[in-house]
Design a protein around this motif. Structure first.
Motif, PDB file in Angstrom:
ATOM      1  N   ALA A  29     -10.979 -14.464  -3.314  1.00  0.00           N
ATOM      2  CA  ALA A  29      -9.606 -14.659  -3.764  1.00  0.00           C
ATOM      3  C   ALA A  29      -9.549 -15.684  -4.892  1.00  0.00           C
ATOM      4  O   ALA A  29     -10.279 -16.677  -4.899  1.00  0.00           O
ATOM      5  N   GLY A  30      -8.675 -15.429  -5.866  1.00  0.00           N
ATOM      6  CA  GLY A  30      -8.512 -16.350  -6.979  1.00  0.00           C
ATOM      7  C   GLY A  30      -7.490 -15.837  -7.969  1.00  0.00           C
ATOM      8  O   GLY A  30      -6.683 -14.953  -7.660  1.00  0.00           O
ATOM      9  N   LYS A  75      -7.626   6.505  -5.602  1.00  0.00           N
ATOM     10  CA  LYS A  75      -6.934   5.815  -4.509  1.00  0.00           C
ATOM     11  C   LYS A  75      -6.206   4.577  -5.027  1.00  0.00           C
ATOM     12  O   LYS A  75      -6.342   3.475  -4.508  1.00  0.00           O
ATOM     13  N   VAL A  76      -5.400   4.804  -6.068  1.00  0.00           N
ATOM     14  CA  VAL A  76      -4.719   3.706  -6.747  1.00  0.00           C
ATOM     15  C   VAL A  76      -3.402   3.390  -6.056  1.00  0.00           C
ATOM     16  O   VAL A  76      -2.619   4.292  -5.724  1.00  0.00           O
ATOM     17  N   SER A  77      -3.141   2.100  -5.857  1.00  0.00           N
ATOM     18  CA  SER A  77      -1.870   1.638  -5.322  1.00  0.00           C
ATOM     19  C   SER A  77      -1.332   0.564  -6.256  1.00  0.00           C
ATOM     20  O   SER A  77      -2.036  -0.401  -6.567  1.00  0.00           O
ATOM     21  N   ILE A  78      -0.088   0.735  -6.727  1.00  0.00           N
ATOM     22  CA  ILE A  78       0.533  -0.204  -7.660  1.00  0.00           C
ATOM     23  C   ILE A  78       1.778  -0.782  -7.002  1.00  0.00           C
ATOM     24  O   ILE A  78       2.664  -0.053  -6.567  1.00  0.00           O
ATOM     25  N   ASP A  79       1.832  -2.110  -6.918  1.00  0.00           N
ATOM     26  CA  ASP A  79       2.982  -2.802  -6.342  1.00  0.00           C
ATOM     27  C   ASP A  79       3.448  -3.841  -7.355  1.00  0.00           C
ATOM     28  O   ASP A  79       2.956  -4.963  -7.401  1.00  0.00           O
ATOM     29  N   ALA A  80       4.392  -3.443  -8.213  1.00  0.00           N
ATOM     30  CA  ALA A  80       4.897  -4.320  -9.277  1.00  0.00           C
ATOM     31  C   ALA A  80       6.417  -4.323  -9.209  1.00  0.00           C
ATOM     32  O   ALA A  80       7.092  -3.596  -9.946  1.00  0.00           O
ATOM     33  N   PRO A  81       7.010  -5.135  -8.319  1.00  0.00           N
ATOM     34  CA  PRO A  81       8.462  -5.086  -8.120  1.00  0.00           C
ATOM     35  C   PRO A  81       9.272  -5.475  -9.355  1.00  0.00           C
ATOM     36  O   PRO A  81      10.433  -5.102  -9.465  1.00  0.00           O
ATOM     37  N   PHE A  85      -5.584 -12.384  -7.254  1.00  0.00           N
ATOM     38  CA  PHE A  85      -6.709 -11.517  -6.938  1.00  0.00           C
ATOM     39  C   PHE A  85      -7.135 -11.779  -5.493  1.00  0.00           C
ATOM     40  O   PHE A  85      -7.194 -12.924  -5.047  1.00  0.00           O
ATOM     41  N   LYS A  86      -7.435 -10.703  -4.759  1.00  0.00           N
ATOM     42  CA  LYS A  86      -7.835 -10.858  -3.359  1.00  0.00           C
ATOM     43  C   LYS A  86      -9.343 -10.723  -3.178  1.00  0.00           C
ATOM     44  O   LYS A  86      -9.990 -11.624  -2.655  1.00  0.00           O
ATOM     45  N   ARG A  87      -9.900  -9.601  -3.614  1.00  0.00           N
ATOM     46  CA  ARG A  87     -11.343  -9.400  -3.445  1.00  0.00           C
ATOM     47  C   ARG A  87     -11.779  -8.209  -4.286  1.00  0.00           C
ATOM     48  O   ARG A  87     -10.968  -7.366  -4.682  1.00  0.00           O
ATOM     49  N   TRP A 121     -11.426  -2.767  -6.278  1.00  0.00           N
ATOM     50  CA  TRP A 121     -10.548  -3.846  -6.721  1.00  0.00           C
ATOM     51  C   TRP A 121      -9.349  -3.947  -5.788  1.00  0.00           C
ATOM     52  O   TRP A 121      -8.723  -2.953  -5.446  1.00  0.00           O
ATOM     53  N   SER A 122      -9.019  -5.171  -5.368  1.00  0.00           N
ATOM     54  CA  SER A 122      -7.851  -5.397  -4.528  1.00  0.00           C
ATOM     55  C   SER A 122      -7.132  -6.642  -5.018  1.00  0.00           C
ATOM     56  O   SER A 122      -7.672  -7.743  -4.961  1.00  0.00           O
ATOM     57  N   GLY A 123      -5.910  -6.447  -5.523  1.00  0.00           N
ATOM     58  CA  GLY A 123      -5.087  -7.559  -5.984  1.00  0.00           C
ATOM     59  C   GLY A 123      -3.682  -7.416  -5.450  1.00  0.00           C
ATOM     60  O   GLY A 123      -3.347  -6.449  -4.759  1.00  0.00           O
TER      61      GLY A 123
END
Length: 407
Positions: free
Chosen positions: A123-124, A195-201, A138-140, A161-163
């Motif tokens: 994480a960073g 397997k893309v996931s986008i979370d941009a509120p 960033f998670k991992r 990638w996981s953020g």
């Protein structure tokens, strides 16, 4: 064979103009029948006085013109490495702990050739050199990548990638260039993500999942400019293609996007409706449009750098046109919904207008004429069996009143 232990080791890397020092380092030289093996174990002292454990070995085989290098290292924040040398400035925005292994070929003259790295990240924060002021959380990640140093090209075998904003599995290749001080000068990418996931509120309303997304583009660090040669996204029958460019600006980013899409469901329309575009229509549609699909549409966005004040997109700088099929819509609470609604619509920066051609209320089919909702209103013509002219749904200031309407 001989070994040196408990040594104070100082290294100057001419290529990156970086200095390294290690206390209690150990070196081993082992003469074999076919060559020489050198191993080093170095607890490297970093700029913040912390210690980074680094181990490496090199094997030279008689008659060869290259040396095989292997390295392993414990977690280190790459931004700390940037502080150890003037030639590592490309790492200064990567405040992320990295550990892993690497293999490289090095010529007997000391020039690095082809390298392969297996890296893990914790994480960073990742600060981009342009286009986004706030760092990405960033998670991992896990990365397997091959670098060809002489040609400055790379190939991503796998990047998980996981953020907070984007997650996915990425493969691809491209080229990377550096400035004289080791900063990033250019980057090209031909990537495919699954397997893309986008979370941009701040951009979309809710999470967006995609099966695949392809990206081809080039970033110019000096100009702070990204050329988008292709974006191709798919989810089930939904298909989107875009091309354009992004230009950094201290007030607001310039955006040019042109393309088309097909087979977009109503729930995904609500998620993809851009934040800041015709907010009154967006709120009304979110509450009152239910089923149906968009069979085809076009995208034309040309937002000039610095043009957005606040969150609103200038009306003339965006045009998204599409046709609707079999849509279901609530036009007055307590009365039957309009079903099987067909027509077309255009979304601009601050307006939404629709041409409704047909639909049905209960078992009664009907046709109607053009409607033109304004910035903060939505209008639909009444069915022929209703003798009034139009009905209007006016956007209220409070979410609890947004379903109120009057004839």
């Amino acid at each position: 064979r001989f070994a040196v232990t408990g040594a104070k080791l100082t290294i100057f890397d001419e290529a990156t103009r970086s200095y390294w020092s290690a206390e209690k380092a150990s070196l081993t030289f082992d003469r074999k029948a076919d060559g020489v093996i050198v191993a080093i174990n170095a607890p490297v002292r970093l700029a913040d006085k912390s210690t980074w454990l680094f181990t490496a070995s090199g094997r030279y085989t008689n008659g060869h013109d290259t040396i095989a290098l292997e390295a392993a290292f414990k977690p280190v924040r790459l931004s700390l490495l940037a502080a150890s040398g003037a030639g590592l400035q490309a790492l200064k925005g990567i405040d992320i702990p990295i550990d892993g292994n690497a293999t490289c070929d090095m010529s007997v003259a000391g020039q690095i050739g082809r390298c392969k790295l297996w890296l893990n990240a914790g994480a960073g924060l990742l600060t981009l050199p342009a286009l986004k002021k706030e760092p990405l959380r960033f998670k991992r990640a896990a990365l397997t990548v091959t670098l060809d140093v002489p040609s400055q090209r790379y190939e991503i075998e796998q990047l998980s990638w996981s953020g907070d904003t984007i997650r996915g599995e990425i493969t691809g290749n491209g080229a990377i260039g550096f400035t004289a001080d080791g900063g990033l000068s250019s980057l090209t990418a031909d990537w495919t993500a699954e397997k893309v996931s986008i979370d941009a509120p701040n951009v979309f309303d809710g999470k967006l999942a995609l099966e695949t997304m392809k990206f081809r583009g080039a970033f110019d660090a000096a100009r702070k400019h990204l050329t988008i040669e292709e974006i191709h996204a798919r989810r089930g029958e939904f298909d989107l293609t875009l091309a354009g460019e992004l230009q950094d600006h201290p007030v607001s980013m310039g955006v040019v996007l042109n393309g088309q899409f097909s087979n977009l469901s109503v729930p995904d329309l609500k998620r993809l409706w851009p934040a800041g575009a015709a907010p009154g229509a967006r709120d009304w549609i979110s509450l009152n449009v239910h089923d149906g699909a968009i069979r085809g549409g076009t995208v034309a966005v040309n937002i000039l750098p610095g043009a957005i004040q606040g969150s609103r997109i200038p009306d003339e700088m965006m045009n998204i046109a599409f046709s609707v099929d079999a849509m279901k819509l609530t036009y007055l609470e307590g009365l039957p919904d309009i079903a099987k609604l067909n027509g077309s619509a255009v979304l601009t920066g601050d307006r939404f207008k629709a041409d409704i051609t047909s639909g049905s209320v209960g078992s009664s089919p009907w046709t109607t004429t053009r409607t033109r909702p304004s910035k903060r209103t939505a209008r639909l013509a009444s069915p022929p069996t209703i003798r009034s002219t139009n009905w209007r749904a006016t956007r209220r200031s409070r979410a609890s009143e947004s379903n109120s309407r009057h004839l």
